[in-house]
Design an enzyme around this catalytic site. Structure first.
Site, short mmCIF file in Angstrom:
data_model
loop_
_atom_site.label_atom_id
_atom_site.label_comp_id
_atom_site.label_asym_id
_atom_site.label_seq_id
_atom_site.Cartn_x
_atom_site.Cartn_y
_atom_site.Cartn_z
N ASP A 215 16.10 46.86 -22.46
CA ASP A 215 17.54 46.96 -22.20
C ASP A 215 18.31 45.72 -22.68
O ASP A 215 19.52 45.64 -22.49
CB ASP A 215 17.78 47.17 -20.69
N SER A 243 25.49 50.21 -20.09
CA SER A 243 24.51 51.27 -20.29
C SER A 243 24.89 52.50 -19.47
O SER A 243 25.22 52.38 -18.29
CB SER A 243 23.11 50.79 -19.88
N GLN A 293 19.06 54.91 -25.89
CA GLN A 293 20.07 54.56 -24.89
C GLN A 293 21.46 54.98 -25.38
O GLN A 293 21.78 54.81 -26.56
CB GLN A 293 20.07 53.06 -24.60
#
Length: 303
Positions: A215, A243, A293
């Site tokens: 991430d 996100s 993502q």
């Protein structure tokens, strides 16, 4: 499967450096299927999403037999997490089949869900293999440490960002030998990643550590068309990123405390959202994991 805390207990207490990254994944048992952890900030006053996802996966793995390994996860970020408050992880044992098992985890603060995770585990089996070939890019030992430049240019910011003291990163320049040609409309970035301290030999812990690391740069890949050097912090951040969801698939065994190449591309950005895809390769060229993502992408108003 061995939990993060159990793995830490097996280590020599004098080797305190080993626990540094492991501490980011630590959760405590509250009751059956109920766990609690704390997360540091990623953006100001927002818990770092990679740590929330990694702790949620840790909680799911605590309810799974040791012989089953996680092979995929899908998470949704619902609300900003508060880094000053603990997070409770509630695990739902959805299914335990003969080969596969499924868990659903809800991360809660103040009685509200801030993140949900579905994870699937399975027993390993023999099968025919194939994979995409890793590009022949420079190794991490040939690249500069970006944190050195960042600490020199913004020492106060770097001192507050304790997150970066527990990992290592090396960005590969776009014109480096072996870099794949960038396709029109598909910005890309390649970065070597690993934890900054060794990890115990626990498959669940290794996967949770990579979930955390995954991430760090995917969101910025979606905004490279707006700000090419935002991750290296060579210019003020003028893009707001958050996100929205995060998915991973784990293909082969790996160690997150050894260098992994994260090859990332963003095929689309529209409607205030960007999509990024990434592949993790180990030093031997094995494709060990993939990540996708979707990110909220908004330009900040210019002064």
């Amino acid at each position: 499967m061995t939990g993060v805390n159990d793995a830490m207990a097996d280590q020599n207490p004098e080797k305190s450096s080993i626990a540094e990254f492991v501490e980011l994944l630590r959760i405590e048992d509250l009751d059956e299927n109920l766990f609690r952890g704390t997360c540091h900030a990623g953006a100001p006053m927002r818990a770092f999403g990679g740590q929330v996802a990694a702790q949620a996966l840790t909680a799911a793995g605590r309810t799974i037999p040791r012989e089953r390994l996680v092979h995929s996860l899908h998470g949704y970020f619902l609300r900003p997490g508060d880094p000053t408050r603990p997070i409770v992880y509630q695990v739902d044992r959805v299914r335990d089949g003969s080969s596969y098992a499924t868990r659903r985890v809800t991360a809660l603060q103040r009685g509200e869900a801030i993140f949900t995770l579905s994870a699937s585990f399975k027993k390993p089996e023999a099968a025919t293999e194939r994979q995409r070939t890793m590009p022949p890019v420079p190794g991490p030992e040939d690249l500069a440490d970006p944190f050195v430049a960042w600490e020199r240019s913004a020492p106060e910011d770097f001192a507050r960002a304790t997150i970066f003291r527990s990992m290592e990163m090396r960005f590969i320049p776009a014109d480096a030998p072996g870099m794949p040609r960038e396709l029109p409309g598909v910005p890309q970035q390649f970065v070597w990643l690993r934890t900054g301290t060794p990890l115990p030999d626990d498959p669940l812990l290794q996967v949770c550590a990579l979930t955390y690391l995954s991430d760090l740069t995917l969101a910025s890949t979606t905004a490279l068309h707006l700000q090419p050097h935002m991750v290296q912090r060579t210019e003020p951040n003028r893009v707001l990123l958050a996100s929205l969801d995060h998915a991973m698939w784990f293909h082969r065994p790996f160690r997150a405390d050894e260098w992994l190449l994260f090859a990332q591309r963003s095929p689309s950005a529209s409607d205030g959202r960007g999509l990024a895809m990434g592949e993790f390769y180990d030093r031997d060229g094995h494709l060990v994991a993939s990540a996708v993502q979707e990110t909220l992408v908004r330009e900040r108003p210019r002064a």
